[in-house]
Design an enzyme around this catalytic site. Structure first.
Site, PDB file in Angstrom:
ATOM      1  N   ASN A   3       0.844  -1.186   0.000  1.00  0.00           N
ATOM      2  CA  ASN A   3       0.000   0.000   0.000  1.00  0.00           C
ATOM      3  C   ASN A   3       0.879   1.235   0.000  1.00  0.00           C
ATOM      4  O   ASN A   3       1.132   1.833   1.038  1.00  0.00           O
ATOM      5  CB  ASN A   3      -0.926   0.006   1.220  1.00  0.00           C
ATOM      6  CG  ASN A   3      -1.852   1.202   1.216  1.00  0.00           C
ATOM      7  OD1 ASN A   3      -2.186   1.727   0.166  1.00  0.00           O
ATOM      8  ND2 ASN A   3      -2.246   1.646   2.391  1.00  0.00           N
ATOM      9  N   SER A  54      -5.764   0.992  -7.871  1.00  0.00           N
ATOM     10  CA  SER A  54      -6.643   2.164  -7.934  1.00  0.00           C
ATOM     11  C   SER A  54      -7.599   1.979  -9.097  1.00  0.00           C
ATOM     12  O   SER A  54      -7.272   1.301 -10.075  1.00  0.00           O
ATOM     13  CB  SER A  54      -5.810   3.429  -8.174  1.00  0.00           C
ATOM     14  OG  SER A  54      -6.634   4.538  -8.483  1.00  0.00           O
ATOM     15  N   TYR A  67       0.551   8.120 -12.618  1.00  0.00           N
ATOM     16  CA  TYR A  67      -0.166   7.388 -11.578  1.00  0.00           C
ATOM     17  C   TYR A  67      -1.020   6.289 -12.209  1.00  0.00           C
ATOM     18  O   TYR A  67      -0.983   5.128 -11.771  1.00  0.00           O
ATOM     19  CB  TYR A  67      -1.041   8.357 -10.761  1.00  0.00           C
ATOM     20  CG  TYR A  67      -1.778   7.686  -9.633  1.00  0.00           C
ATOM     21  CD1 TYR A  67      -1.148   7.460  -8.417  1.00  0.00           C
ATOM     22  CD2 TYR A  67      -3.096   7.270  -9.780  1.00  0.00           C
ATOM     23  CE1 TYR A  67      -1.820   6.838  -7.374  1.00  0.00           C
ATOM     24  CE2 TYR A  67      -3.775   6.646  -8.744  1.00  0.00           C
ATOM     25  CZ  TYR A  67      -3.131   6.435  -7.541  1.00  0.00           C
ATOM     26  OH  TYR A  67      -3.788   5.812  -6.516  1.00  0.00           O
ATOM     27  N   ALA A  68      -1.780   6.643 -13.243  1.00  0.00           N
ATOM     28  CA  ALA A  68      -2.639   5.653 -13.900  1.00  0.00           C
ATOM     29  C   ALA A  68      -1.809   4.518 -14.495  1.00  0.00           C
ATOM     30  O   ALA A  68      -2.169   3.344 -14.352  1.00  0.00           O
ATOM     31  CB  ALA A  68      -3.489   6.327 -14.979  1.00  0.00           C
ATOM     32  N   ALA A  69      -0.698   4.846 -15.130  1.00  0.00           N
ATOM     33  CA  ALA A  69       0.167   3.813 -15.713  1.00  0.00           C
ATOM     34  C   ALA A  69       0.747   2.912 -14.626  1.00  0.00           C
ATOM     35  O   ALA A  69       0.816   1.689 -14.789  1.00  0.00           O
ATOM     36  CB  ALA A  69       1.283   4.458 -16.523  1.00  0.00           C
ATOM     37  N   LYS A  71      -0.525   2.230 -11.655  1.00  0.00           N
ATOM     38  CA  LYS A  71      -1.551   1.387 -11.044  1.00  0.00           C
ATOM     39  C   LYS A  71      -2.066   0.339 -12.032  1.00  0.00           C
ATOM     40  O   LYS A  71      -2.409  -0.776 -11.618  1.00  0.00           O
ATOM     41  CB  LYS A  71      -2.687   2.241 -10.473  1.00  0.00           C
ATOM     42  CG  LYS A  71      -2.243   3.118  -9.293  1.00  0.00           C
ATOM     43  CD  LYS A  71      -1.689   2.291  -8.126  1.00  0.00           C
ATOM     44  CE  LYS A  71      -1.373   3.143  -6.917  1.00  0.00           C
ATOM     45  NZ  LYS A  71      -1.048   2.359  -5.722  1.00  0.00           N
ATOM     46  N   ILE A 100     -10.492   7.818  -1.384  1.00  0.00           N
ATOM     47  CA  ILE A 100     -10.612   7.536   0.039  1.00  0.00           C
ATOM     48  C   ILE A 100     -10.162   8.790   0.794  1.00  0.00           C
ATOM     49  O   ILE A 100      -9.099   9.347   0.500  1.00  0.00           O
ATOM     50  CB  ILE A 100      -9.729   6.331   0.447  1.00  0.00           C
ATOM     51  CG1 ILE A 100     -10.070   5.083  -0.382  1.00  0.00           C
ATOM     52  CG2 ILE A 100      -9.820   6.061   1.940  1.00  0.00           C
ATOM     53  CD1 ILE A 100     -11.445   4.505  -0.152  1.00  0.00           C
TER      54      ILE A 100
END
Length: 163
Positions: A3, A54, A67-69, A71, A100
Site C-alpha cells: 500500500n 486504484s 499514476y494511472a500507468a 496502477k 478515500i
C-alpha cells in the site's frame, strides 16, 4: 499488503522524467520488490499478497498519466504473479479503491473542484479507510482461499460513472 502510492499532477506531454520515474518507482517497482522479497516466506506459510491499486489503473483521468500507468502496471503485476505463484499456494490479489478520505487529500476535497469530484461518485461520498476492511479481510483470510488474480473495486460506483 503493498500500500504505497504517490501522484504527480501533470500532463504526459509536459511531465518531467524525474517525476515519472518517482511515481513508477514508488507505486509499481516498490510493490514488485516487496512482493519479491516476501515470496520465500509466503511459500512456507501459503500466504497472500494484496496490492492496493486504484480505479485509475482501470480507467484514466487527465493529468495523472504516471499514476494511472503505475496502477495499471500493478494490476497486471498482480495477475502475472498470481499465475506464477498459484502452484506454490501463494495467492496474489488487488484492491482498486476509488477516492478515500485521508489527511493527504482532505484540503482538496473541501475545494469546489474536490466537491465536483465527490458529486461524480454515485454514492455521493468519499470512501473511508474502513470501507476497505471487507475486501482486505476477504483477500487475506480463509473466505478468499480460492481467489487469486482478482481485482476488487471499492469505489462507491465511481468507476461506473467514469465509463
Amino acid at each position: 499488503l503493498n500500500n504505497s502510492g504517490i501522484a504527480v499532477t501533470a500532463r504526459a506531454a509536459t511531465m518531467a522524467e524525474a517525476d515519472w520515474d518517482r511515481v513508477l518507482d514508488t507505486n509499481l517497482k516498490g510493490a514488485f520488490l516487496v512482493s519479491q522479497a516476501a515470496v520465500p516466506l509466503l511459500r512456507e506459510a501459503r500466504g497472500a499478497i494484496i496490492n492496493i491499486a486504484s480505479i485509475l489503473g482501470l480507467g484514466v483521468l487527465k493529468g495523472v498519466s504516471a499514476y494511472a500507468a503505475s496502477k495499471a502496471g500493478l494490476i497486471q503485476l498482480t495477475r502475472a504473479m498470481a499465475l506464477e505463484l498459484a502452484r506454490d499456494e501463494v495467492r496474489v490479489n488487488a484492491i482498486a479503491p476509488g477516492y478515500i478520505a485521508t489527511e493527504i487529500n482532505g484540503e482538496f476535497f473541501e475545494t469546489d473542484a474536490g466537491r465536483r469530484v465527490i458529486a461524480g461518485i454515485p454514492l455521493r461520498r468519499l470512501g473511508e479507510t474502513r470501507d476497505l476492511d471487507g475486501a482486505l479481510l476477504l483477500l487475506a483470510g480463509p473466505a478468499g482461499a480460492f481467489m487469486t488474480g482478482s481485482i476488487i473495486v471499492v469505489d462507491g460506483g465511481h468507476k461506473l460513472a467514469m465509463g
